[in-house]
Design a protein around this motif. Structure first.
Motif, PDB file in Angstrom:
ATOM      1  N   LEU A   1       0.842  -1.214   0.000  1.00 55.95           N
ATOM      2  CA  LEU A   1       0.000   0.000   0.000  1.00 55.95           C
ATOM      3  C   LEU A   1       0.871   1.256   0.000  1.00 55.95           C
ATOM      4  O   LEU A   1       0.640   2.185  -0.765  1.00 55.95           O
ATOM      5  N   ARG A   2       1.904   1.269   0.868  1.00 52.14           N
ATOM      6  CA  ARG A   2       2.758   2.469   0.949  1.00 52.14           C
ATOM      7  C   ARG A   2       3.493   2.722  -0.374  1.00 52.14           C
ATOM      8  O   ARG A   2       3.742   3.856  -0.744  1.00 52.14           O
ATOM      9  N   SER A   3       3.791   1.631  -1.112  1.00 51.90           N
ATOM     10  CA  SER A   3       4.509   1.826  -2.386  1.00 51.90           C
ATOM     11  C   SER A   3       3.599   2.480  -3.437  1.00 51.90           C
ATOM     12  O   SER A   3       4.061   3.006  -4.427  1.00 51.90           O
TER      13      SER A   3
ATOM     14  N   ASP B   1       2.510 -10.927   5.355  1.00 48.07           N
ATOM     15  CA  ASP B   1       2.570 -10.093   6.565  1.00 48.07           C
ATOM     16  C   ASP B   1       1.465  -9.044   6.430  1.00 48.07           C
ATOM     17  O   ASP B   1       1.528  -8.200   5.545  1.00 48.07           O
ATOM     18  N   GLY B   2       0.432  -9.151   7.270  1.00 51.45           N
ATOM     19  CA  GLY B   2      -0.602  -8.102   7.314  1.00 51.45           C
ATOM     20  C   GLY B   2      -1.829  -8.341   6.464  1.00 51.45           C
ATOM     21  O   GLY B   2      -2.751  -7.530   6.478  1.00 51.45           O
ATOM     22  N   PHE B   3      -1.885  -9.408   5.730  1.00 53.07           N
ATOM     23  CA  PHE B   3      -3.062  -9.769   4.932  1.00 53.07           C
ATOM     24  C   PHE B   3      -3.152 -11.281   4.893  1.00 53.07           C
ATOM     25  O   PHE B   3      -2.125 -11.919   4.636  1.00 53.07           O
TER      26      PHE B   3
ATOM     27  N   ALA C   1       9.625   4.513  18.883  1.00 54.82           N
ATOM     28  CA  ALA C   1      11.051   4.563  18.511  1.00 54.82           C
ATOM     29  C   ALA C   1      11.300   3.978  17.114  1.00 54.82           C
ATOM     30  O   ALA C   1      12.428   3.710  16.742  1.00 54.82           O
ATOM     31  N   ARG C   2      10.221   3.761  16.327  1.00 60.24           N
ATOM     32  CA  ARG C   2      10.410   3.167  14.985  1.00 60.24           C
ATOM     33  C   ARG C   2      10.707   4.243  13.942  1.00 60.24           C
ATOM     34  O   ARG C   2      10.053   5.266  13.879  1.00 60.24           O
ATOM     35  N   TRP C   3      11.692   3.962  13.106  1.00 54.18           N
ATOM     36  CA  TRP C   3      11.998   4.770  11.929  1.00 54.18           C
ATOM     37  C   TRP C   3      12.063   3.814  10.751  1.00 54.18           C
ATOM     38  O   TRP C   3      12.469   2.657  10.916  1.00 54.18           O
TER      39      TRP C   3
HETATM   40  P1  G5P Z   1       0.863  -2.447   8.176  1.00 55.26           P
HETATM   41  O1  G5P Z   1       2.011  -1.800   7.511  1.00 55.26           O
HETATM   42  O2  G5P Z   1       0.587  -3.888   7.934  1.00 55.26           O
HETATM   43  P2  G5P Z   1       0.676  -2.972  10.984  1.00 55.26           P
HETATM   44  O3  G5P Z   1      -0.020  -1.966  11.829  1.00 55.26           O
HETATM   45  O4  G5P Z   1      -0.010  -4.259  10.833  1.00 55.26           O
HETATM   46  O5  G5P Z   1       1.026  -2.161   9.709  1.00 55.26           O
HETATM   47  P3  G5P Z   1       3.373  -2.635  11.652  1.00 55.26           P
HETATM   48  O6  G5P Z   1       3.091  -1.315  12.336  1.00 55.26           O
HETATM   49  O7  G5P Z   1       4.060  -2.605  10.334  1.00 55.26           O
HETATM   50  O8  G5P Z   1       2.054  -3.441  11.560  1.00 55.26           O
HETATM   51  P4  G5P Z   1       5.013  -4.850  12.533  1.00 55.26           P
HETATM   52  O9  G5P Z   1       5.451  -5.068  11.145  1.00 55.26           O
HETATM   53  O10 G5P Z   1       4.233  -5.935  13.202  1.00 55.26           O
HETATM   54  O11 G5P Z   1       4.195  -3.488  12.715  1.00 55.26           O
HETATM   55  O12 G5P Z   1       6.230  -4.518  13.494  1.00 55.26           O
HETATM   56  P5  G5P Z   1       7.769  -4.151  13.138  1.00 55.26           P
HETATM   57  O13 G5P Z   1       7.838  -2.957  12.252  1.00 55.26           O
HETATM   58  O14 G5P Z   1       8.524  -5.368  12.764  1.00 55.26           O
HETATM   59  O15 G5P Z   1       8.259  -3.745  14.617  1.00 55.26           O
HETATM   60  C1  G5P Z   1       7.800  -2.547  15.222  1.00 55.26           C
HETATM   61  C2  G5P Z   1       8.993  -1.789  15.817  1.00 55.26           C
HETATM   62  O16 G5P Z   1       9.504  -2.550  16.911  1.00 55.26           O
HETATM   63  C3  G5P Z   1      10.179  -1.592  14.864  1.00 55.26           C
HETATM   64  O17 G5P Z   1      10.775  -0.348  15.135  1.00 55.26           O
HETATM   65  C4  G5P Z   1      11.138  -2.735  15.240  1.00 55.26           C
HETATM   66  O18 G5P Z   1      12.486  -2.412  14.942  1.00 55.26           O
HETATM   67  C5  G5P Z   1      10.896  -2.814  16.735  1.00 55.26           C
HETATM   68  N1  G5P Z   1      11.138  -4.103  17.383  1.00 55.26           N
HETATM   69  C6  G5P Z   1      10.968  -5.357  16.896  1.00 55.26           C
HETATM   70  N2  G5P Z   1      11.274  -6.273  17.831  1.00 55.26           N
HETATM   71  C7  G5P Z   1      11.644  -5.572  18.943  1.00 55.26           C
HETATM   72  C8  G5P Z   1      12.074  -5.953  20.249  1.00 55.26           C
HETATM   73  O19 G5P Z   1      12.189  -7.135  20.584  1.00 55.26           O
HETATM   74  N3  G5P Z   1      12.355  -4.950  21.114  1.00 55.26           N
HETATM   75  C9  G5P Z   1      12.252  -3.627  20.777  1.00 55.26           C
HETATM   76  N4  G5P Z   1      12.563  -2.686  21.684  1.00 55.26           N
HETATM   77  N5  G5P Z   1      11.853  -3.236  19.554  1.00 55.26           N
HETATM   78  C10 G5P Z   1      11.556  -4.189  18.656  1.00 55.26           C
HETATM   79  O20 G5P Z   1      -0.492  -1.679   7.833  1.00 55.26           O
HETATM   80  C11 G5P Z   1      -0.547  -0.279   7.846  1.00 55.26           C
HETATM   81  C12 G5P Z   1      -1.925   0.183   7.423  1.00 55.26           C
HETATM   82  O21 G5P Z   1      -2.202  -0.255   6.075  1.00 55.26           O
HETATM   83  C13 G5P Z   1      -3.572  -0.645   5.933  1.00 55.26           C
HETATM   84  C14 G5P Z   1      -4.257  -0.223   7.235  1.00 55.26           C
HETATM   85  O22 G5P Z   1      -4.676   1.114   7.110  1.00 55.26           O
HETATM   86  C15 G5P Z   1      -3.105  -0.361   8.239  1.00 55.26           C
HETATM   87  O23 G5P Z   1      -3.324   0.385   9.425  1.00 55.26           O
HETATM   88  N6  G5P Z   1      -3.637  -2.101   5.711  1.00 55.26           N
HETATM   89  C16 G5P Z   1      -4.760  -2.807   5.542  1.00 55.26           C
HETATM   90  N7  G5P Z   1      -6.077  -2.451   5.530  1.00 55.26           N
HETATM   91  C17 G5P Z   1      -6.992  -3.436   5.359  1.00 55.26           C
HETATM   92  N8  G5P Z   1      -6.663  -4.755   5.221  1.00 55.26           N
HETATM   93  C18 G5P Z   1      -5.353  -5.146   5.216  1.00 55.26           C
HETATM   94  N9  G5P Z   1      -5.041  -6.459   5.076  1.00 55.26           N
HETATM   95  C19 G5P Z   1      -4.343  -4.160   5.383  1.00 55.26           C
HETATM   96  N10 G5P Z   1      -2.989  -4.228   5.431  1.00 55.26           N
HETATM   97  C20 G5P Z   1      -2.578  -2.960   5.635  1.00 55.26           C
END
Ligand code: G5P
Ligand code: MG
Length: 230
Positions: free
Chosen positions: A42-44, A94-96, A136-138
């Motif tokens: 989606l972001r792309s 991942d995510g779907f 703290a995510r970038w």
């Molecule tokens: P996304 O992009 O799918 P989300 O909300 O499901 O977004 P997100 O936020 O991408 O999931 P993630 O991938 O589960 O999270 O987590 P990550 O990025 O790996 O880790 C999060 C942070 O924690 C990072 O900074 C990482 O470095 C850190 N981290 C990891 N492990 C550790 C640890 O052990 N310790 C610490 N301190 N840090 C850690 O979806 C975005 C949007 O797109 C739409 C929706 O609007 C959605 O909100 N969308 C959909 N809409 C409808 N249906 C779908 N199927 C959709 N898919 C996307």
């Protein structure tokens, strides 16, 4: 490590639960797996300036889920384009799907091709831990690479390790939007889990760091797809 039969894995987890982080680790350990993140797809699309990109942007910014029909069309098209709709392919989503409606529609496409999802792993991470992590995510938007200032910081502050390009914050990583995204995840989770439980493919791994969760996830893949079960 090699797999002995095709794996079609869904990583199911709240925003910030580590889906992207754990995907990168799995791909390193099991190089035959390919991955697709619905959020990255989606972001792309966002920079294209089309009507669709404006629509996508407004849903993401508000922390709302895009309509099932649109998601199934977009991701179904992507699976087809990658030639993943066949029983030999090995991949990770991942995510779907993230609603039971998406899960049903996807299975209607996969089942006739004997390519249904054969493992779903729910990542069970405490939501208080998640909020700190997201703060703290970038990210490097073009590649989907994810960093964390505390856990896996970039080698040069605020620059992508591979390209050197600047890192940014996601528009939907504000406290207000994250709390909406978590609520929505919790609302959709039970029916989605039940759907995959009935297909006998659901597993759960728990832990508040990816270093605790990853070995459990890798072991599930090894036990089910890397050893021949008699
Ligand atoms: P996304 O992009 O799918 P989300 O909300 O499901 O977004 P997100 O936020 O991408 O999931 P993630 O991938 O589960 O999270 O987590 P990550 O990025 O790996 O880790 C999060 C942070 O924690 C990072 O900074 C990482 O470095 C850190 N981290 C990891 N492990 C550790 C640890 O052990 N310790 C610490 N301190 N840090 C850690 O979806 C975005 C949007 O797109 C739409 C929706 O609007 C959605 O909100 N969308 C959909 N809409 C409808 N249906 C779908 N199927 C959709 N898919 C996307
Ligand atoms: Mg992600």
């Amino acid at each position: 490590m090699a797999l002995v039969r095709p794996l079609r894995l869904l990583l199911l987890g709240a925003p910030g639960s580590g889906k992207g982080t754990l995907t990168s680790r799995l791909l390193k350990q099991f190089p035959t797996i390919s991955s697709l993140s619905s959020g990255d797809i989606l972001r792309s699309q966002l920079s294209s300036g089309t009507t669709l990109s404006h629509e996508i942007s407004s849903y993401i910014k508000e922390g709302k889920l895009l309509p099932d029909k649109l998601m199934v069309r977009l991701i179904g098209g992507e699976l087809d384009k990658r030639n993943w709709l066949n029983k030999q392919s090995t991949w990770l989503l991942d995510g779907f799907p993230r609603t039971v409606g998406q899960a049903r529609s996807l299975d209607q496409v996969l089942k006739p091709n004997e390519a249904s999802i054969n493992m779903v792993v729910e990542l069970d991470v405490d939501q208080k831990v998640i909020i700190d992590r997201i703060e703290a995510r970038w990210v490097h938007v073009n590649s989907g690479r994810v960093y964390n200032l505390d856990y896996n910081p970039p080698k040069v502050p605020f620059k992508d390790d591979i390209t050197g390009e600047p890192l940014t914050k996601r528009d939907d990583d504000t406290a207000e939007v994250v709390s909406k995204r978590l609520d929505l995840y919790n609302k959709e989770l039970q029916p989605l889990k039940q759907f995959y439980q009935e297909l006998n493919v659901l597993h759960t791994v728990s832990g508040n760091t990816s270093d605790i969760v990853y070995p459990q996830l890798a072991q599930l893949v090894i036990d089910n797809y890397s050893h021949i079960n008699n």
